[in-house]
Write a protein that holds these residues in place. Structure first.
Motif, PDB file in Angstrom:
ATOM      1  N   PHE A   1       0.820  -1.198   0.000  1.00  0.00           N
ATOM      2  CA  PHE A   1       0.000   0.000   0.000  1.00  0.00           C
ATOM      3  C   PHE A   1       0.864   1.262   0.000  1.00  0.00           C
ATOM      4  O   PHE A   1       0.629   2.220  -0.742  1.00  0.00           O
ATOM      5  N   ASP A   2       1.922   1.244   0.822  1.00  0.00           N
ATOM      6  CA  ASP A   2       2.854   2.367   0.897  1.00  0.00           C
ATOM      7  C   ASP A   2       3.496   2.646  -0.456  1.00  0.00           C
ATOM      8  O   ASP A   2       3.563   3.800  -0.908  1.00  0.00           O
TER       9      ASP A   2
ATOM     10  N   LYS B   1       2.323   7.136  -6.748  1.00  0.00           N
ATOM     11  CA  LYS B   1       1.299   8.115  -7.144  1.00  0.00           C
ATOM     12  C   LYS B   1       1.838   9.533  -6.952  1.00  0.00           C
ATOM     13  O   LYS B   1       1.690  10.419  -7.792  1.00  0.00           O
ATOM     14  N   ARG B   2       2.499   9.737  -5.789  1.00  0.00           N
ATOM     15  CA  ARG B   2       3.065  11.049  -5.473  1.00  0.00           C
ATOM     16  C   ARG B   2       4.091  11.473  -6.508  1.00  0.00           C
ATOM     17  O   ARG B   2       4.088  12.599  -7.004  1.00  0.00           O
ATOM     18  N   SER B   3       4.988  10.513  -6.833  1.00  0.00           N
ATOM     19  CA  SER B   3       6.046  10.916  -7.764  1.00  0.00           C
ATOM     20  C   SER B   3       5.502  11.202  -9.170  1.00  0.00           C
ATOM     21  O   SER B   3       5.980  12.089  -9.866  1.00  0.00           O
ATOM     22  N   PHE B   4       4.448  10.458  -9.541  1.00  0.00           N
ATOM     23  CA  PHE B   4       3.803  10.774 -10.825  1.00  0.00           C
ATOM     24  C   PHE B   4       3.242  12.191 -10.823  1.00  0.00           C
ATOM     25  O   PHE B   4       3.427  12.963 -11.776  1.00  0.00           O
TER      26      PHE B   4
ATOM     27  N   SER C   1       4.270  15.346 -13.219  1.00  0.00           N
ATOM     28  CA  SER C   1       3.320  16.017 -14.101  1.00  0.00           C
ATOM     29  C   SER C   1       3.285  17.515 -13.836  1.00  0.00           C
ATOM     30  O   SER C   1       3.231  18.325 -14.754  1.00  0.00           O
ATOM     31  N   SER C   2       3.352  17.913 -12.557  1.00  0.00           N
ATOM     32  CA  SER C   2       3.312  19.354 -12.289  1.00  0.00           C
ATOM     33  C   SER C   2       4.586  20.023 -12.787  1.00  0.00           C
ATOM     34  O   SER C   2       4.561  21.159 -13.268  1.00  0.00           O
TER      35      SER C   2
END
Lengths: 198, 248
Positions: B10-11, B17-20, B24-25
């Motif tokens: 899960f971690d 997800k965070r690094s994606f 993107s930003s």
């Protein structure tokens, strides 16, 4: 059809509105009518100055070969001003002090003021003083002049042909500023012109 | 990615997800920056162009027209901008010029209102404004006049460009032209200004009452035409000054 200016046989330049047919009809809309009347008054005054005309009568709208024919008719478009219309324009001129009924107490004929009586007074005064300066043989200072001396002097005058009632108005105006005195003489009236009060 | 089970998996999922999101930003930031620099570049180029050709833009009507066309095709309004009068105003002095033209347009419209009822053909307006400016012709164009009238709009004076039968006219009175009046103005222009009831009846299949009412309204209520009671044909013709050819 383009509306253009036109030079009459007497050499007067008619404004282009004079070739617009509705100019010769009294306008039922008051705003339009006052514009048209202003244009007519300007036309009458400039034409009077051009031909040195002093008298305008309502009949001039009807008479062929009137002095005013060149402006009261336009043969090129077959239009003429009608007596009633002219009569109303004359009344407006009187109300604006651009003309005066002459004789008084009628509304058929007017004196046209292409120079105001005040302006005629100045023209008269300047001319008399000049005349006195250059020809003291004729009119030494303090000579009493008749109206005829003024309207018909031996060497011409800028007041030639001026109607007596208008001349009288000018003299009255000079009298108010102490520059003329009217004096009764054997055959009518005479005028003495005085130096300008310092 | 193997789909794990248990807490550790899960971690891992959260982390990726965070690094994606971060990636993107960063990407879009770069894009925006790139866009900004492009826009800056474009603006400088346009400003450079405007300042080098400043005199031509102000003095040469065909050049000014081309410039305004170019601005509008790339979606730039020379008069719009954060500052009063737009950032072009400072660069070109164009807004002063437009305002000055606006004043002259108002001048002509107001001074001719009594004879044309507040409706003037745009070519006539251009001619009179040019005369007011002391130029024979070529000084200003219809395009300039239309632009200036747009700048007058915030004043709420009701100046408007209307098109009647393909001819542009400027209306300076807040008065709605109804359909019948539009038709009458069209007829008037064909006839050099003259309109009679019969023409309207024949051309538009109007009843006599309708033709008379429309003409009398224009004459009496709106002051948009003059009456000629000496008309040879009918004895009552209406003349629309804004459709007459004046050679003043």
């Amino acid at each position: 059809m383009a509306l253009s200016t036109h030079t009459t046989p007497s050499g007067f330049l008619l404004p282009s509105i004079h070739s617009a047919p509705p100019f010769f009809t009294e306008q039922p809309n008051p705003t339009t009518q006052s514009t048209a009347t202003e244009q007519w008054i300007r036309l009458i005054l400039t034409y009077a100055r051009h031909k040195k005309l002093f008298n305008l009568r309502v009949e001039d709208a009807e008479i062929a070969e009137s002095d005013w024919e060149e402006i009261l008719r336009n043969e090129r478009i077959n239009r003429r001003i009608l007596p009633n219309h002219l009569s109303n324009i004359i009344a407006t001129m009187v109300s604006k002090n651009l003309a005066a009924y002459e004789p008084p107490k009628q509304a058929r004929s007017v004196l046209v003021f292409w120079r105001l009586p005040e302006e005629w007074a100045e023209v008269l005064y300047d001319w008399v003083r000049l005349y006195q300066l250059v020809s003291c043989f004729h009119w030494p200072l303090n000579t009493i002049l008749t109206f005829y001396d003024i309207t018909d002097p031996p060497s011409g005058s800028p007041l030639g042909n001026i109607p007596v009632p208008l001349l009288r108005r000018a003299i009255v105006i000079l009298g108010k500023t102490g520059r003329s005195q009217t004096i009764a003489i054997t055959d009518g009236e005479g005028v003495r012109f005085l130096p300008r009060a310092k | 990615m193997r789909r794990g089970v248990g807490l550790a998996a899960f971690d891992l999922q959260e982390q990726s997800k965070r690094s994606f999101a971060q990636l993107s930003s960063e990407l879009s930031k770069a894009q925006v920056q790139n866009l900004h620099s492009q826009l800056d570049h474009f603006r400088t180029a346009l400003a450079h162009f405007a300042s080098t050709h400043r005199e031509s833009i102000r003095n040469d009507p065909s050049f000014r027209y081309a410039f305004q066309q170019m601005c509008s095709s790339i979606g730039v309004d020379p008069l719009a901008g954060p500052k009063k009068g737009g950032w072009w105003a400072e660069l070109l002095g164009l807004s002063d010029w437009q305002y000055e033209l606006g004043v002259q347009i108002v001048d002509v419209c107001v001074s001719t209102r009594e004879r044309n009822g507040g409706l003037i053909q745009i070519s006539e307006l251009v001619r009179l404004v040019s005369r007011l400016r002391g130029m024979a012709d070529g000084g200003i164009t219809e395009e300039d006049v239309i632009r200036s009238i747009k700048t007058l709009q915030p004043l709420g004076a009701g100046y408007q460009v209307v098109e009647i039968d393909g001819v542009k006219m400027v209306r300076s009175v807040v008065k709605a032209l109804d359909e019948d009046q539009t038709v009458i103005l069209g007829t008037a222009r064909e006839q050099g200004g003259r309109v009679i009831e019969d023409d309207l009846i024949l051309q538009n299949a109007w009843t006599r009452e309708r033709a008379r009412a429309a003409l009398e309204n224009m004459l009496l209520r709106d002051g948009m035409c003059w009456l000629d009671a000496q008309d040879e044909q009918t004895g009552r013709a209406y003349w629309v000054p804004s459709a007459m050819q004046w050679e003043i």
